[in-house]
Design an enzyme around this catalytic site. Structure first.
Site, mmCIF file in Angstrom:
data_model
loop_
_atom_site.group_PDB
_atom_site.id
_atom_site.type_symbol
_atom_site.label_atom_id
_atom_site.label_comp_id
_atom_site.label_asym_id
_atom_site.label_seq_id
_atom_site.Cartn_x
_atom_site.Cartn_y
_atom_site.Cartn_z
ATOM 1 C CE LYS A 4 -4.306 1.497 0.215
ATOM 2 N NZ LYS A 4 -5.442 0.956 -0.536
ATOM 3 C CB SER A 14 -3.426 -1.495 -3.032
ATOM 4 O OG SER A 14 -4.611 -0.770 -2.834
ATOM 5 C CB SER A 32 -6.457 -5.324 -6.473
ATOM 6 O OG SER A 32 -6.080 -3.969 -6.408
ATOM 7 N N GLY A 82 -2.701 -8.745 -18.544
ATOM 8 C CA GLY A 82 -2.923 -9.837 -17.589
ATOM 9 C C GLY A 82 -2.621 -9.379 -16.183
#
Length: 364
Positions: free
Chosen positions: A158, A226, A343, A354
């Site tokens: 993150k 993320s 995600s 992909g």
């Protein structure tokens, strides 16, 4: 040597719900003060202003404190939320906790965590961020007891993205930023983080600033990145296998070559250690698959298997939501369970069009 890992997937019944975590603790499956990481999906919009991630983060941390974990310790637990449960994807969390188990020579699941140095807004998308992420990955590997990069099968991160506030901060100090489009900075932050992971694991050589978001042949096969507004460092969770750890669980990985590549999903499950027939069905999993973790991306040429799609031209529904919904459906069809971690924004994460796949299985 790190402790053995207990890992469970639980549903989230509403935006602020963490009752299933509380139940695991109450039932003695895991202790609150031994939870070391949580990775989950929340039902928000998945964008810059997706505050369901913050709500879920608060709910899960409050349960850990309520159930006896020290508050200062709980603040340090890496909790990575991916917003957006488009299509059939169901809100859920995968919870990792240390447990006591007899050591074994067979490689078993291990987890390591680290935080990078602070990432300044002007570094997002540029080589200083790559270097800081790579350094943090190496620390997390060491804490997981992993010495061979080949034993790393999943790196969940993150990182901060750019906001109007941080862009203004950079400008006030005479600095420039890679982009002033905050939503674009989500893809950017994810992509440059993946390059840092790839560098740390020896998958690629150190790229240049010009390579970022442009040379899509540079990627990591194990990165799942993320970004959000919650922090100003890279939060890194390395998941792999190591001998001597013990426990019931093992992780493997592969890649989806495109958005419809079910074979890539099955390859990850096999790599984790499950024996499957040549043409498997979700009933062959027999409850032994804990979860699949995927990243996905709309192919930049607007094609899948020679057929044109309109995702990148759609001004009504952003392609993030469309590809996530598509790959979520493909994944749920394989697992027979819509609670899968899918995600979006997979720049430099797996091959173009992909994405990487990691599978955690229970070997009993």
């Amino acid at each position: 040597m790190p402790s053995a890992i207990e890992v469970r997937k639980v549903p989230i019944h509403s935006v602020a719900d963490a009752s299933e975590l509380a139940k695991l603790i109450d039932d003695g499956v895991m202790a609150a003060d031994r939870v070391i990481a949580i990775i989950g999906k929340t039902e928000g919009n998945g964008g810059v202003n997706d505050y369901t991630r913050i709500i879920a983060d608060r709910a899960f941390r409050e349960v850990l404190v309520e159930k006896g974990a020290p508050a200062d310790q709980v603040k340090q637990v890496p909790i990575v939320w991916s917003g957006g449960t488009d299509g059939v994807i169901s809100p859920h969390a995968t919870i990792f906790a240390t447990t006591d188990a007899e050591p074994t020579d067979e490689p078993r699941l291990t987890v390591g965590f680290a935080m990078s140095e602070q990432l300044l807004p002007e570094e997002i998308g540029r080589t200083p961020m790559i270097s800081k992420v790579a350094d943090a990955v190496k620390v997390a590997m060491e804490r997981a007891g992993i010495t061979d990069p080949a034993d790393v099968h999943y790196v969940q991160t993150k990182t901060p993205l750019l906001t109007i506030h941080t862009i203004r901060d950079a400008k006030s100090r005479g600095k420039t930023v890679w982009t002033e489009h905050t939503h674009e900075s989500m893809d950017l932050s994810n992509g440059v983080t993946a390059l840092g992971i790839a560098v740390a694991l020896g998958e690629i050589e150190m790229p240049t600033d010009a390579d970022v978001m442009h040379d899509r042949d540079l990627y990591s096969s194990v990165a799942s990145c993320s970004s959000g507004v919650e922090l100003d460092q890279a939060q890194v969770v390395v998941v792999g296998n190591a001998p001597g750890v013990g426990g019931r669980y093992r992780i493997g990985h592969s890649v989806m070559k495109d958005a419809l590549d079910q074979d890539g999903l099955w390859e990850a499950i096999r790599d984790a250690g499950l024996d499957l027939p040549e043409r498997p069905h979700h009933s062959d999993l027999d409850g032994r698959l804990v979860n699949l973790f995927l990243k996905c991306e709309a192919s930049q040429d607007g094609m899948v298997r020679g057929r044109r799609n309109a995702m990148l031209d759609d001004s009504d529904v952003h392609w993030h939501r469309q590809i996530k919904s598509c790959v979520g459906g493909v994944t749920a069809a394989v697992t027979g369970d819509p609670a899968v971690f899918v995600s979006v924004s997979a720049a430099h994460q797996g091959p173009e069009g992909g994405g990487p796949v990691a599978a955690i299985v229970d070997l009993g």
